[in-house]
Motif scaffolding. Structure first.
Motif, PDB file in Angstrom:
ATOM      1  N   ARG A   4       0.831  -1.213   0.000  1.00 29.39           N
ATOM      2  CA  ARG A   4       0.000   0.000   0.000  1.00 29.39           C
ATOM      3  C   ARG A   4       0.860   1.256   0.000  1.00 29.39           C
ATOM      4  O   ARG A   4       0.602   2.206  -0.746  1.00 29.39           O
ATOM      5  N   ILE A   5       1.894   1.262   0.840  1.00 29.60           N
ATOM      6  CA  ILE A   5       2.791   2.428   0.897  1.00 29.60           C
ATOM      7  C   ILE A   5       3.494   2.621  -0.436  1.00 29.60           C
ATOM      8  O   ILE A   5       3.662   3.751  -0.925  1.00 29.60           O
ATOM      9  N   LYS A   6       3.887   1.511  -1.067  1.00 25.30           N
ATOM     10  CA  LYS A   6       4.570   1.605  -2.354  1.00 25.30           C
ATOM     11  C   LYS A   6       3.643   2.143  -3.436  1.00 25.30           C
ATOM     12  O   LYS A   6       4.059   2.925  -4.302  1.00 25.30           O
ATOM     13  N   ASP A   7       2.358   1.747  -3.404  1.00 22.38           N
ATOM     14  CA  ASP A   7       1.387   2.279  -4.360  1.00 22.38           C
ATOM     15  C   ASP A   7       1.171   3.777  -4.146  1.00 22.38           C
ATOM     16  O   ASP A   7       1.040   4.550  -5.096  1.00 22.38           O
ATOM     17  N   LEU A   8       1.122   4.206  -2.870  1.00 24.02           N
ATOM     18  CA  LEU A   8       0.815   5.606  -2.543  1.00 24.02           C
ATOM     19  C   LEU A   8       2.002   6.530  -2.768  1.00 24.02           C
ATOM     20  O   LEU A   8       1.832   7.689  -3.162  1.00 24.02           O
ATOM     21  N   THR A   9       3.215   6.039  -2.487  1.00 25.29           N
ATOM     22  CA  THR A   9       4.391   6.912  -2.521  1.00 25.29           C
ATOM     23  C   THR A   9       5.355   6.613  -3.659  1.00 25.29           C
ATOM     24  O   THR A   9       6.232   7.423  -3.960  1.00 25.29           O
ATOM     25  N   GLY A  10       5.212   5.431  -4.270  1.00 26.66           N
ATOM     26  CA  GLY A  10       6.133   5.047  -5.317  1.00 26.66           C
ATOM     27  C   GLY A  10       7.434   4.458  -4.813  1.00 26.66           C
ATOM     28  O   GLY A  10       8.317   4.102  -5.594  1.00 26.66           O
ATOM     29  N   THR A  11       7.578   4.318  -3.495  1.00 30.13           N
ATOM     30  CA  THR A  11       8.787   3.757  -2.889  1.00 30.13           C
ATOM     31  C   THR A  11       8.436   2.987  -1.623  1.00 30.13           C
ATOM     32  O   THR A  11       7.424   3.293  -0.972  1.00 30.13           O
ATOM     33  N   ALA A  12       9.277   2.018  -1.271  1.00 30.23           N
ATOM     34  CA  ALA A  12       9.054   1.226  -0.055  1.00 30.23           C
ATOM     35  C   ALA A  12       9.784   1.790   1.150  1.00 30.23           C
ATOM     36  O   ALA A  12       9.661   1.249   2.251  1.00 30.23           O
ATOM     37  N   THR A  13      10.521   2.897   0.982  1.00 36.52           N
ATOM     38  CA  THR A  13      11.356   3.425   2.063  1.00 36.52           C
ATOM     39  C   THR A  13      10.579   3.741   3.339  1.00 36.52           C
ATOM     40  O   THR A  13      11.031   3.372   4.437  1.00 36.52           O
ATOM     41  N   PRO A  14       9.410   4.432   3.287  1.00 38.05           N
ATOM     42  CA  PRO A  14       8.678   4.687   4.535  1.00 38.05           C
ATOM     43  C   PRO A  14       8.293   3.392   5.267  1.00 38.05           C
ATOM     44  O   PRO A  14       8.300   3.351   6.502  1.00 38.05           O
ATOM     45  N   ALA A  15       7.984   2.340   4.518  1.00 38.19           N
ATOM     46  CA  ALA A  15       7.639   1.059   5.144  1.00 38.19           C
ATOM     47  C   ALA A  15       8.857   0.450   5.834  1.00 38.19           C
ATOM     48  O   ALA A  15       8.725  -0.177   6.890  1.00 38.19           O
ATOM     49  N   LEU A  16      10.042   0.647   5.270  1.00 40.71           N
ATOM     50  CA  LEU A  16      11.259   0.129   5.891  1.00 40.71           C
ATOM     51  C   LEU A  16      11.530   0.835   7.223  1.00 40.71           C
ATOM     52  O   LEU A  16      11.960   0.210   8.194  1.00 40.71           O
ATOM     53  N   PHE A  17      11.271   2.131   7.276  1.00 40.87           N
ATOM     54  CA  PHE A  17      11.407   2.860   8.540  1.00 40.87           C
ATOM     55  C   PHE A  17      10.389   2.342   9.571  1.00 40.87           C
ATOM     56  O   PHE A  17      10.700   2.224  10.764  1.00 40.87           O
ATOM     57  N   ALA A  18       9.175   2.036   9.107  1.00 38.37           N
ATOM     58  CA  ALA A  18       8.156   1.505  10.017  1.00 38.37           C
ATOM     59  C   ALA A  18       8.582   0.154  10.583  1.00 38.37           C
ATOM     60  O   ALA A  18       8.392  -0.121  11.782  1.00 38.37           O
ATOM     61  N   LEU A  19       9.175  -0.687   9.763  1.00 38.50           N
ATOM     62  CA  LEU A  19       9.628  -1.999  10.229  1.00 38.50           C
ATOM     63  C   LEU A  19      10.840  -1.873  11.155  1.00 38.50           C
ATOM     64  O   LEU A  19      11.031  -2.701  12.047  1.00 38.50           O
ATOM     65  N   PHE A  20      11.638  -0.842  10.976  1.00 38.46           N
ATOM     66  CA  PHE A  20      12.705  -0.530  11.937  1.00 38.46           C
ATOM     67  C   PHE A  20      12.100  -0.245  13.308  1.00 38.46           C
ATOM     68  O   PHE A  20      12.565  -0.768  14.339  1.00 38.46           O
ATOM     69  N   ALA A  21      11.039   0.565  13.347  1.00 38.87           N
ATOM     70  CA  ALA A  21      10.377   0.890  14.620  1.00 38.87           C
ATOM     71  C   ALA A  21       9.766  -0.351  15.268  1.00 38.87           C
ATOM     72  O   ALA A  21       9.823  -0.515  16.499  1.00 38.87           O
ATOM     73  N   VAL A  22       9.193  -1.240  14.449  1.00 38.92           N
ATOM     74  CA  VAL A  22       8.626  -2.494  14.968  1.00 38.92           C
ATOM     75  C   VAL A  22       9.711  -3.330  15.644  1.00 38.92           C
ATOM     76  O   VAL A  22       9.500  -3.914  16.717  1.00 38.92           O
ATOM     77  N   SER A  23      10.884  -3.391  15.039  1.00 37.05           N
ATOM     78  CA  SER A  23      11.985  -4.164  15.605  1.00 37.05           C
ATOM     79  C   SER A  23      12.474  -3.560  16.921  1.00 37.05           C
ATOM     80  O   SER A  23      12.823  -4.289  17.853  1.00 37.05           O
TER      81      SER A  23
END
Length: 441
Positions: free
Chosen positions: A399-418
């Motif tokens: 979803r983030i990739k569709d909305l922003t054209g990149t997966a980078t914000p999702a990678l930051f979110a998964l950093f926070a999850v970890s």
């Protein structure tokens, strides 16, 4: 004899036990590693199929992310009932059933034409596979004492690494060389050829696995007695437990939250690794397949070393926290250097090493506060609630990739999850379940 010397008879007993457990491990662990390998191939081959499937069928990133996630919905809903049935029916019959049914469902993915059937079959694969991993982990608790479990769990979980090592090149080969054979697209062949072995392995499990130590024909009467005596020494809760007792332990919920974070971190990478590599400029499917091998090679080495260290030092908390920290650092590297192949490969290797080494240590904790059918149901419940992370992460990344054209914000979110997982590991689980004394004979 000095005050710290170990009696000769104790050395003899330990050597005999080690010898017997080597025999046990060679008999059952390679089989379950092979089974788990194909379970993971059937679970994640969708990430390679997407390289052709999405364009062939006109699926968006969101459609793919949702389909990848729906596997975990079926898994979540049927995990606990499946493991309760395994406890009652026995591992041999139930795990064989799981493997045959998921192999058939996975092979049927070759017939997908529409979003509806894509979603339906992904859900059904989750339903059919539900109970396999916690079932095997519970089976190990019936054969291995707690002091040996992190190591044997690490061998079992190394199947994920093995899947990545052999799965990428195999998928790339099938996609590249079977495309158009008999008029079928390469991704359709991928589902068919990777589904059939699971069906065949189900028959092997039914033939070879024995539910009870007493029933193993490949152990002598003396060897059986040694193993049974060792298992009888395991610390257990003072009173017998029932399925409903799993809800009474706050630690069950903490463990579920930790596993949710772990699964989010795993699936956030697992279902998008080929696409991340493609975003760094690699377009050939065979090259993408070979590059996906690198993180798994690092992970299998780290997994075996960290699992052995955890057992040797009889320490769980800081080994798990270190693994979660490595995962978080890996996501940070990937997020800070988007589209750059070398940092991406380093970051993904850190992520996979942390996650794969984290899992087997994690599964040594539930048997410290659960036993019997409560252990079977509790392990399944924790695994089931954790699998919600597999619903959230792939869909979130798509979803983030569709909305922003990149997966980078999702990678930051998964950093926070970890990072959240680190806090739960250090402060959320009672110290008594980490205590060294709890791991001793």
């Amino acid at each position: 004899m000095t005050a710290n010397a170990i009696p000769l008879e104790q050395l003899d007993t330990d050597a005999l036990e080690d010898s017997i457990y080597r025999k046990v491990s060679w008999r059952i662990v390679p089989l379950f590693i092979c089974c788990f390998l194909f379970a993971y191939l059937d679970r994640v081959n969708i990430s390679f199929a997407k390289l052709q499937m999405a364009s062939d069928l006109g699926f968006s990133e969101t459609v793919y992310g949702l389909g990848a996630s729906l596997f975990f919905v079926g898994y979540f809903l049927f995990e606990v009932p499946s493991n309760v049935l395994l406890h009652k029916i026995g591992a041999r019959i139930w795990i064989a059933r799981i493997m045959v049914s998921w192999g058939i469902a996975s092979a049927c993915m070759m017939f997908v034409q529409t979003e509806f059937w894509f979603y339906t079959l992904r859900f059904l694969i989750g339903v059919m596979e539900a109970g396999f991993v916690p079932g095997v982990l519970y089976f190990f608790t019936q054969w291995y004492p707690s002091t040996r479990r992190a190591r044997v769990n690490s061998y079992f979980k190394s199947s994920i690494c093995l899947c990545g090592i052999v799965g990428g090149p195999i998928a790339g080969l099938i996609l590249g060389h079977f495309d158009g054979v008999m008029g079928l697209a390469g991704w359709r062949w991928l589902f068919l050829l990777e589904g059939i072995p699971s069906i065949l392995l189900g028959g092997v499990v039914f033939w070879l696995v024995k539910d009870r130590i007493e029933d193993a024909p490949w152990l002598s009467a003396e060897e059986k007695q040694v193993v049974l005596s060792r298992m009888a020494k395991e610390a257990k809760p003072a009173t017998p437990q029932k399925v409903k007792d799993i809800w009474k332990h706050p630690t069950t919920y903490v463990m579920s939250a930790i596993y949710l974070c772990l699964v989010m971190a795993l699936t956030g990478l697992l279902f998008w690794m080929p696409q991340l590599i493609k975003s760094a400029g690699v377009t050939d499917t065979m090259n993408i397949g070979w590059l996906t091998v690198i993180p798994y090679i690092g992970a299998v080495i780290g997994n075996l070393l960290i699992g052995a260290s955890s057992d040797r030092h009889r320490e769980r908390r800081w080994h798990m926290a270190a693994c979660a920290t490595l995962t978080a650092a890996g996501y940070l590297v990937c997020a800070l250097f988007p589209g750059q192949l070398l940092p991406l490969m380093i970051g993904m290797t850190m992520i996979m090493t942390g996650i794969i080494a984290w899992m087997p240590i994690f599964w040594t904790i539930p048997p410290r506060f659960l036993t019997g059918i409560a252990a079977a149901a509790g392990i399944a419940l924790i695994n089931s609630l954790g699998q919600l992370g597999g619903i959230i992460a792939p869909f979130m990344v798509g979803r983030i990739k569709d909305l922003t054209g990149t997966a980078t914000p999702a990678l930051f979110a998964l950093f926070a999850v970890s990072v959240l997982a680190i806090a739960l590991i250090v402060w959320g689980i009672p110290k008594r379940y980490y205590a060294k004394e709890a791991l001793q004979d």
